[in-house]
Structures are given as C-alpha cells and as structure tokens.
Design a protein around this motif. Structure first.
Motif, short mmCIF file in Angstrom:
data_model
loop_
_atom_site.label_atom_id
_atom_site.label_comp_id
_atom_site.label_asym_id
_atom_site.label_seq_id
_atom_site.Cartn_x
_atom_site.Cartn_y
_atom_site.Cartn_z
N THR A 106 0.85 -1.19 0.00
CA THR A 106 0.00 0.00 0.00
C THR A 106 0.89 1.24 0.00
O THR A 106 1.62 1.50 0.96
N ASP A 107 0.84 1.97 -1.10
CA ASP A 107 1.71 3.12 -1.28
C ASP A 107 1.04 4.05 -2.28
O ASP A 107 0.76 3.65 -3.41
N PRO A 108 0.76 5.29 -1.89
CA PRO A 108 0.06 6.20 -2.82
C PRO A 108 0.84 6.48 -4.09
O PRO A 108 0.24 6.91 -5.08
N LYS A 109 2.14 6.21 -4.11
CA LYS A 109 2.92 6.41 -5.33
C LYS A 109 2.64 5.33 -6.37
O LYS A 109 2.90 5.53 -7.56
N LEU A 110 2.14 4.18 -5.92
CA LEU A 110 1.92 3.04 -6.82
C LEU A 110 0.50 3.06 -7.36
O LEU A 110 -0.46 3.08 -6.59
N ALA A 111 0.37 3.02 -8.68
CA ALA A 111 -0.96 2.97 -9.29
C ALA A 111 -1.67 1.66 -8.94
O ALA A 111 -2.90 1.60 -8.96
N SER A 166 5.93 5.20 -20.54
CA SER A 166 5.19 5.48 -19.32
C SER A 166 6.05 5.07 -18.13
O SER A 166 7.16 4.58 -18.30
N LEU A 167 5.53 5.30 -16.93
CA LEU A 167 6.28 4.97 -15.71
C LEU A 167 5.77 3.65 -15.15
O LEU A 167 4.56 3.43 -15.02
N ILE A 168 6.70 2.77 -14.83
CA ILE A 168 6.34 1.47 -14.27
C ILE A 168 6.98 1.35 -12.89
O ILE A 168 7.55 2.31 -12.37
N ALA A 169 6.89 0.19 -12.28
CA ALA A 169 7.51 -0.05 -10.98
C ALA A 169 7.98 -1.49 -10.95
O ALA A 169 7.21 -2.41 -11.28
N GLN A 170 9.21 -1.70 -10.58
CA GLN A 170 9.79 -3.04 -10.57
C GLN A 170 10.51 -3.27 -9.26
O GLN A 170 11.11 -2.36 -8.70
N THR A 171 10.43 -4.52 -8.77
CA THR A 171 11.04 -4.82 -7.49
C THR A 171 11.37 -6.30 -7.41
O THR A 171 10.79 -7.12 -8.14
N PHE A 172 12.30 -6.64 -6.53
CA PHE A 172 12.59 -8.05 -6.25
C PHE A 172 11.73 -8.51 -5.08
O PHE A 172 11.63 -7.81 -4.05
N TYR A 207 13.02 9.35 -14.21
CA TYR A 207 12.56 9.01 -12.87
C TYR A 207 13.19 7.70 -12.40
O TYR A 207 13.54 6.83 -13.22
N GLN A 208 13.28 7.55 -11.09
CA GLN A 208 13.66 6.26 -10.50
C GLN A 208 12.45 5.34 -10.57
O GLN A 208 11.39 5.65 -10.01
N GLN A 209 12.59 4.20 -11.25
CA GLN A 209 11.45 3.30 -11.43
C GLN A 209 11.62 1.97 -10.72
O GLN A 209 10.77 1.08 -10.85
N ASN A 210 12.71 1.80 -9.96
CA ASN A 210 12.84 0.63 -9.09
C ASN A 210 12.10 0.95 -7.79
O ASN A 210 12.39 1.95 -7.13
N TYR A 211 11.15 0.09 -7.43
CA TYR A 211 10.32 0.41 -6.28
C TYR A 211 11.12 0.32 -4.98
O TYR A 211 11.86 -0.63 -4.74
N GLY A 212 10.96 1.35 -4.16
CA GLY A 212 11.62 1.45 -2.87
C GLY A 212 11.39 2.83 -2.32
O GLY A 212 10.52 3.57 -2.78
N ALA A 213 12.20 3.22 -1.35
CA ALA A 213 12.03 4.52 -0.72
C ALA A 213 12.21 5.66 -1.71
O ALA A 213 11.62 6.73 -1.55
N ALA A 214 13.05 5.44 -2.74
CA ALA A 214 13.34 6.51 -3.71
C ALA A 214 12.48 6.42 -4.96
O ALA A 214 12.73 7.13 -5.94
N TYR A 215 11.45 5.57 -4.94
CA TYR A 215 10.62 5.37 -6.14
C TYR A 215 10.03 6.68 -6.63
O TYR A 215 9.49 7.48 -5.85
#
Length: 339
Positions: free
Chosen positions: A81-86, A235-241, A311-319
């Motif tokens: 749950t993160d308001p930055k994530l669509a 577009s902007l995506i989000a990727q994480t391990f 933009y930083q697109q790796n999900y984390g604190a700096a996303y």
C-alpha cells in the motif's frame, strides 16, 4: 548454469522459424491509413485536420517448444500500500515455471500469429492552423493518439513470454514491447497508452522599417520516457525483487532462487511531467548590398521549466524520485550571413 542441459555446449540458443526469413510478405510491416481535410477559412489563413491509423503486421515472438501452459504454477503477490503506486494494494497474478521443467530449452522465434496472436495499432488525430499575414506568421496545432499493444494470445498459449530468461522464460531485456528482466503479471498482456496529446505553436513578427525579427515557439509534450516506441518505455512502471514467501507460490522459484523480479504497475497508467517550454528569438537584419546578416539572441526555456524527464522506477524509498530534469534556461547569440 543452474539446470541448463546445454551448459558448455556450442549451440544456437534459439531456432528461427524458416517462414520468417524467406518468401513474400515475411518482414515486419505496417498498414497506414490517413484521411485529411484542408480548408482556407480566410485570405492567407487555413486549417488542416487528419485522422491516422497504423497497424503492424508480422510481429514476432520467442517461445519455448518444450513447454505448455500446464508446466507453470500460478501465484499471486499483493502490492504494498503506497500512494505512489498505481497498483497500490492490488493482488496481481503471475506464473512460475515448475522446477522440474526448468532448463528444458527449445526456444523458437516465429510469427506471433502462429504462436497465439498479437497486435499493435495506433489511432490519432492531427489538427493545425496556418496564418501568413503581412508581417506576421502564426502556426499551431495539436496531435493526439492512442497506442494499443496486445500479446494476450501468445501469453495464454506460451506463458514463458512473460518471464525473463534466467527464471525459465523467453523474455528478453531488449524485447520490443515488454523490455527488461522483470516478470510481468498475466493481466498486463494488454496495454494502452491512453490518448496522449502534444501541442505546438510558433509566431514570428517582423517589425516594419527597423527590420527587427521577433519570434517565439511553444510546446507542451507528453512525458517521453526512454523515447522507444512502446507503451512500457514511454510510461512509468515499478519493478522490485520479491522473496518467494511474500507470494502465494509456497516454494523457491523455478531456477532455485528465493527471489524473483516482478513488475507491479500496468504500462500506460502513469506518466511523468509534461514537458512545457517557450523559446524566444530577437533578431536584427543588417543589409549591405547583396549581403544580409542576421544577428540574433535566442532564449531557450524562457520560464525555466524544471520538469522531470528521468525518474527512479525501481520500487523502494526513492521510487519516482527525479534522476534528471529539463535543461535550465539558457541564452545563445548567433550570426547568420546570407550572400
């Protein structure tokens, strides 16, 4: 090597379907349709409007002929749950290769239509106004369009196309539509850019008698992403391990790793800042015989826009933190000699 039976052997990792390399109508191509209307609405004033459609054919996909949909285990992952994530809080569905099938590689490059089906289309509208008056020229307009990419037919018949090679799939870092080393949710096989609009305009005015040129341009452009022509890249995506026990899989991933890289955000749902800018030019024409010299002062990014372009697109604190912004306002003095 993990469980790769071809380790240490000299082989071609991918067999190419001979149907893609020879014969008539085998290259990737596009069909283009354009309908345009031009009309003069006043002396020296006109407008143009057009509808454009483009559809691509002979798209290609790499599949593994040793695998079937039954060779994959479905699993889910609940997005933080993160308001930055669509996709905040959503439960996304993925698949992972069964460990017993890992390393059984028979990759085959063929037409997407032979592997289940895929399509890529663009629909757009352009509008422009052109006014050429005595000392003034004004031009402006907009272009808007929607891109649709769909490889759901291929993904349903060959789930490995959504998984990066090191985790047992056939997805390439340089894939045209889903690039990267990240595994894609099943539902993201259909992607739309939404209607993206750019607006541009220019005006020039030559001051009579003193022969001074004043001109300016304006642009408002959608976020360009990496400038590669795909919905994912623009577009902007989000990727994480993700660790296996954060998912419903209940085991290590097929390659024996406890972690896997996952994509979290649907391409085409989040875009960066629009790039808005105004540029000005002030110039003076100096005439001597048949020689004309233009001395000009150019001002770029007049209002010093600081829109983010990377933009930083790796999900984390700096996303979504900015990595690069638009170049600051700057000035240029130039001389042009015509003879």
């Amino acid at each position: 090597p993990m469980a790769n039976p071809t380790f240490g052997k000299t082989i071609s990792p991918t067999t190419v379907d001979p149907d893609t390399t020879s014969g008539w109508n085998k290259r990737e191509h596009s069909w283009d349709l354009s309908v345009a209307l031009s009309q003069q609405i006043a002396p020296r004033v006109s407008f143009d409007v057009s509808y454009n459609r483009r559809s691509w054919g002979n798209l290609q996909s790499t599949i593994n002929r040793n695998l079937t949909p039954a060779d994959f285990d479905p699993f889910t992952y609940t997005v933080p749950t993160d308001p930055k994530l669509a996709s905040s809080g959503k439960t996304l569905a993925y698949v992972d290769l069964k460990p017993a099938k890992f390393g059984q590689i028979d990759n085959y490059l063929t037409f997407s239509d032979k592997a289940g089906g895929a399509f890529n289309t663009y629909n757009g509208v352009d509008f422009a106004v052109n006014a050429r008056l005595r000392d003034v020229v004004i031009q402006g307009g907009f272009s808007t369009g929607n891109v649709v990419e769909d490889n759901c037919g291929v993904a349903k018949a060959h789930p490995e196309v959504n998984i990066f090679g090191a985790w047992g799939g056939t997805l390439s870092f340089f894939d045209a539509f889903q690039p990267g080393l990240w595994q894609w949710p099943v539902a993201y096989c259909h992607r739309e850019s939404g209607w993206q609009t750019n607006v541009k305009g220019l005006a020039t005015y030559t001051v009579p008698k003193v022969d001074v040129l004043v001109s300016g341009t304006f642009h408002s452009l959608p976020y360009p992403g990496s400038n590669f022509p795909s919905v994912t890249s623009q577009s902007l995506i989000a990727q994480t391990f993700v660790v296996f026990n954060q998912t419903s899989l209940g085991r290590f991933f097929a390659n024996g790793s406890p972690v896997a890289p996952l994509q979290l955000v649907q391409p085409g749902t989040v875009y960066g800042d629009r790039l808005n800018g105004v540029d000005l030019r002030f110039g003076k024409n100096l005439r001597y015989g048949r020689t004309r010299t233009l001395v000009a002062l150019d001002i770029f990014n007049l209002f010093d826009s600081n829109a983010v372009d990377v933009y930083q697109q790796n999900y984390g604190a700096a996303y979504l933190n900015p990595l690069s912004i638009t170049q600051a306002r700057f000035f240029k003095i130039g001389v042009q000699i015509d003879f």
